[in-house]
Structure formats: structure tokens, C-alpha cells
Design an enzyme around this catalytic site. Structure first.
Site: not given
Length: 556
Positions: A186, A288, A325, A415, A438-439, A449, A486
Site C-alpha cells: 500500500h 477499480r 474492473r 492474475e 502485482n497478483d 505483496r 495494468c
């Protein structure tokens, strides 16, 4: 004497200034007993403190907007968890003070999270921050957090809670360094949104004395402690040169030989739109939608509320592309009305599209709202599902879109490694792929992460991750369809060139990163990007991959 330390650079730029340390955590309250007749009063104190902290977090979120708002609202929900509050009141009933009951109840919950798999263990820092704020309010002591200072400084902390990162003042906080965290934590995401240079995962950073002059390079991850005057001058000159290059780089994303690479923005809500437009985003590559659902974890937002929010964003990009998304609930974004509370490992359980397929009414309402929001607008709407594992998932989502009357392209996020390995199969049901790196890294390397100890495996330069990107891009090309990125990987200017060389057709990132990526792409031809991509994939580690790509692009 100058020394050099190396962490993980997560937000571009150079910051030079004196060190200030984050305020210390609230001390453990004494374990004194209270008379039984005081229990009700203490329970009231606890409830008021919890409500005040939750309200403060919500207010900070409203002020910060965008991605920060979603993170802070999730923290506020954590503070008001009914089971946690019940445990606090139970402890007060048997004689604890309000502050001690909060401290012990949160400690018990903390132990549960820490033992619930790495994904949820990454929420421990957020939980500790909530606890410290409630206890500080009950004790009447200052809140832990960012130090007060009239002079600009470089902030050093063990980790930064979202509530602190979201409201950093970029005119005072020149940059920050944390001992924990990773490139997709974050703190890293919010640092990029703020445009503040940042380095994370640097053990021992907290030992740098207060007032020491440091230079932080958020691109390389280097920290220069007591830098020589020549070093400071060189870094400042390089920063000024980069700033001038950024200002000169305008227009659509493209390589130097004219190969178009649309540069899009990642946004967390309407509040992020102005920054995206100002940075020259050609549209939105990741919208998001969780912010709409975090206001009330017990109930889904109405169709009308969703239409209003979606239309605000769609109207901002006439003739542009907006990729939405659908709700990604579960794991670190639990919602009382959707996600089970007793999953042993939520990151590997019912989350993303799996949650929505279990609650088709929620998915139907969201898709219908998107269809109505886009009516009459000259915008290219695309809608994608998170956590698509295979063709069956992709078909279920595409069918739901058609049933809702959605006139848009339907896509799947890649992902999960299975989706990359079988990308061509998935593309039989949808019209585009979007790589959530990321995922994808998290699930490829079994590396959370949010956990700094495994940040090496979260590095988007890992050759295995680049292989999965290449597989997806090649499948999309073979099917005549698009494949974008993304994830935060797209925000790295050098890696953006490699991704382009792998065949990715668009890049989406936080608005602050757009100028850096645009300027860097414009320096190289598509052929150079392709050679850099091949060199990176041939490497055996993330560091070697970066070095190999850099060597190709610099002509070494």
C-alpha cells in the site's frame, strides 16, 4: 563519510534532505483491574474511541480520495469489526480497562492474522495502526504518525500505515524510506500516486540518526548517507535533466519509430480523474470499483449510486478508452455481505470473480449500472473480471455481461498463472487480456505483496514473470486481440520498454508515472525494445534481467 544502502525503489525521483523518524508506537497500557461497577462506563469509552478513530480514518480517506480512500475505508471497517468489538467488551466485563482491553483484543486478532497465511499477514501493519490510534485516544496521548516539521525532510519508518501515507504533504516530505514493505505494498502504491520518491524493504534504515543528510533515489533503490557535495550536485543535476525531459514529452505513447503504445491511468475513483487528465492519460486502463462498496460493508451500493460514479469517470474521457474492473472482493478486501469470514486462506479461496459468481445479483447490478452509465457517451467502455482462472471463468463472465445488455468489450485479468498458460483458450470467450502483474507475481512465486522479506520475489523484473507476460501477449496477437498491463510493473519506465518488446499493446499506471514512461518509450525503437525484452528473459534473476535490458537500451 558517505555510505550507500540499497532497498527497493518504488517511486521515481530523487530526494535530498535531513532524516526525520516516524513517531513511535503507543506504549502498552498497564494491566490494572477495574471494579465491576465501572465496566459499563469503560465499554462506553471504548466504543466512543473506536467510533472516533473510524470516523477519522474515513475523513482522511475522503480528503485524500482515489486509491488512498479505498485503503483507509478498509482500515475504518477493520476498526469497527463486530467480533473484535465484542472481544473488547468481554475483556472489560472481566475487569480490564478500556485501553488494555483494546490492546489485548487487537493482539489476539493480530496473532490470528499473522498465522493465516502471508496474504492476511500483510494486513498486520494496518491493524497495528488502528490499535495504536484507538489506544492513544483512550490514553489522551498524541497519535503515532508523521512528525511535525516546518522544514522539508526525508521520512524514515519501519512501515507506513495507509492513514499516514495518504496525507503526506509532498511540499514537506521530500521522500521516504521504510524497513518493510514491497514494490506493490500500500505504501508503495500511494507513494507513486503522490509523486514522492520512495524506497522500501531496507532493513536497518531506522538506525540512521535523526538529522542525518541522505539522498534517496526512488528509481534505483539507493540511499546515500552523508553524500558528498559532488554526489548531491550530480543527483540534483540528473533530477533537473529528467524533469526537463518529462516536460518536453507530450502526446500519445509511442516508441521513437512511431509504434503506438497507449498510456492509460490506473484510478480508484472519480477523485483520481483530474490528475490522470493533467498527466495526459489516453484513457483509463484500470478503474477499480471497490471504493463504492467500502462505504458500507454490510450492503451493496444501489444501482443509482453506481451509475453516478461511473458516469463521472466516463464523461472525463470523450473518445477515450475506459477499462472498468468489476468488484474485486475477498482476501484483503473483505465485505460482510459477500465474503465468508472463516476462510482458512482467503487469498486462495473465494475472491474476485469467484465471489461475484456466487452472488450473481451483485454482478448483475454492477454490469447494468455500467451499461446505463455509458448510454449516449462517446467513450470506448471495456469491462474486465478479476481472478479469471480458465476459459470456464471467462465464459461465465462474458455471459453475465451479455445478459446485462452491456455494449462493451469484455475482458479477463491475468492474475493467476493458469490464465497466462492457457491465455489462448481464455481468449475464445473474451476480447482482451489485462495483466495484473502485482497478483500474478504473488501467485507465481508464492510471495505475499505486503511482506518485505519476500520482496525479491515480488520484483516485476523476475524472468519467470516476464515469460508469463510474453505467453499472454503472444496468445493475444495470435487471436488478433489486445493484451495490456495494468499492474505496477507498467510504472517502471525501463520495464515499460521491455513489456512493449514482449508484445504488450497498452500500459496503465498511476498518473504520476505517465510522464516518465512516455519520455522513456520515446527514446527507443520497437526493435530495441524487443532486443531488451529478449535479453531480460534470458537472465536468471530480476537484477540480471534489469541489467541486461539496460545494457541493450544504452548500446553497451
Amino acid at each position: 563519510m558517505e555510505t550507500t544502502l540499497r532497498g527497493v525503489g518504488v517511486s521515481h525521483g530523487v530526494a535530498i534532505g535531513e532524516v526525520r523518524h516516524m513517531g513511535t508506537a503507543v506504549l502498552e497500557p498497564p494491566a490494572k483491574q477495574i471494579p465491576a461497577e465501572d465496566a459499563e462506563r469503560e465499554q462506553g469509552r471504548a466504543r466512543k474511541a473506536v467510533e472516533a478513530v473510524a470516523a477519522d480514518l474515513m475523513a482522511r480517506g475522503n480528503l485524500a480520495g482515489g486509491e488512498a480512500q479505498a485503503v483507509l475505508e478498509a482500515q475504518a471497517m477493520m476498526a469497527q469489526d463486530p467480533e473484535l468489538l465484542a472481544d473488547v467488551e468481554r475483556r472489560i466485563t472481566v475487569g480490564s480497562t478500556a485501553e488494555r482491553a483494546v490492546y489485548d483484543a487487537f493482539a489476539a486478532y493480530r496473532a490470528l492474522l499473522a498465522g493465516a497465511g502471508e496474504y492476511l499477514a500483510g494486513r498486520v501493519a494496518d491493524l497495528d495502526d488502528v490499535r495504536n490510534r484507538i489506544v492513544a485516544r483512550l490514553l489522551g496521548v498524541p497519535m503515532p504518525g508523521v512528525p511535525d516539521s516546518d522544514e522539508p525532510y526525508v521520512l524514515i519508518a519501519r512501515d507506513l500505515a495507509p492513514a499516514d501515507t495518504a496525507l503526506l504533504d509532498p511540499t514537506l516530505v521530500l521522500g521516504f524510506v521504510t524497513e518493510e514493505g514491497g514494490p506493490t505494498s500500500h505504501s508503495a502504491i500511494l507513494a507513486r500516486a503522490l509523486g514522492v520518491p520512495a524506497v522500501v524493504a531496507l532493513p536497518g534504515a531506522g538506525e540512521i540518526p535523526e538529522g542525518t543528510v541522505v539522498a534517496v533515489d526512488g528509481s534505483t533503490g539507493e540511499i546515500f548517507v552523508n553524500p558528498a557535495e559532488e554526489k548531491k550536485a550530480r543527483l540534483a543535476a540528473e533530477a533537473a535533466e529528467r524533469k526537463a525531459a518529462l516536460a518536453a514529452a507530450t502526446g500519445p505513447g509511442a516508441t521513437s519509430d512511431g509504434h503506438k503504445v497507449p498510456l492509460l491511468a490506473n484510478i480508484g475513483g472519480p477523485a483520481d480523474v483530474p490528475a490522470a487528465v493533467e498527466a495526459g492519460a489516453e484513457g483509463v486502463g484500470l478503474f477499480r470499483t471497490e471504493f463504492l462498496f467500502l462505504d458500507d460493508s454490510a450492503n451493496a451500493p444501489s444501482e443509482e449510486k453506481q451509475i453516478t460514479a461511473y458516469r463521472q469517470v466516463l464523461e472525463a474521457f470523450p473518445e477515450g478508452r475506459v477499462v472498468v474492473r468489476v468488484l474485486d472482493a475477498g482476501a484483503d478486501k473483505p465485505l460482510d455481505f459477500l465474503t465468508p469470514g472463516d476462510e482458512p486462506n482467503p487469498a486462495l479461496g473465494v475472491r474476485g470473480l469467484r465471489t461475484l459468481l456466487d452472488h450473481p445479483d451483485v454482478l448483475r447490478t454492477q454490469l447494468t449500472a455500467l451499461a446505463k452509465a455509458a448510454e449516449g457517451l462517446p467513450v470506448y467502455l471495456e469491462v474486465m473480471a478479476p481472478m479469471v482462472a480458465d476459459r470456464a471463468d471467462a465464459k461465465a463472465f462474458a455471459d453475465a455481461c451479455r445478459e446485462a445488455g452491456l455494449r462493451a468489450k469484455f475482458g479477463a485479468m491475468v492474475e493467476i498463472p493458469s490464465a497466462a498458460l492457457r491465455a489462448r483458450s481464455v481468449l475464445q470467450e473474451v476480447e482482451f487480456l489485462s495483466l495484473g502483474t502485482n497478483d500474478l507475481a504473488q501467485y507465481t512465486f508464492a510471495a505475499d505483496r505486503q511482506v518485505g522479506a519476500v520482496s525479491r520475489l515480488q520484483d516485476p523484473w523476475q524472468p519467470a514473470l516476464l515469460d508469463l507476460v510474453a505467453l499472454s501477449a503472444e496468445a493475444a496477437k495470435a487471436e488478433g486481440k489486445s493484451c495490456g498491463v495494468c499492474g505496477e510493473a507498467a510504472a517502471d519506465p525501463l520495464l515499460a520498454c521491455v513489456l512493449t518488446g514482449l508484445g504488450v499493446t497498452s500500459l496503465s499506471m498511476g498518473a504520476a508515472s505517465l510522464p516518465y514512461v512516455r519520455a522513456t518509450l520515446a527514446k527507443f525503437t520497437l526493435a530495441q525494445c524487443e532486443r531488451a525484452a529478449a535479453a531480460a528473459r534470458a537472465a536468471d534473476s530480476a537484477e540480471e534481467a534489469r541489467t541486461a535490458a539496460q545494457a541493450v537500451l544504452s548500446g553497451e
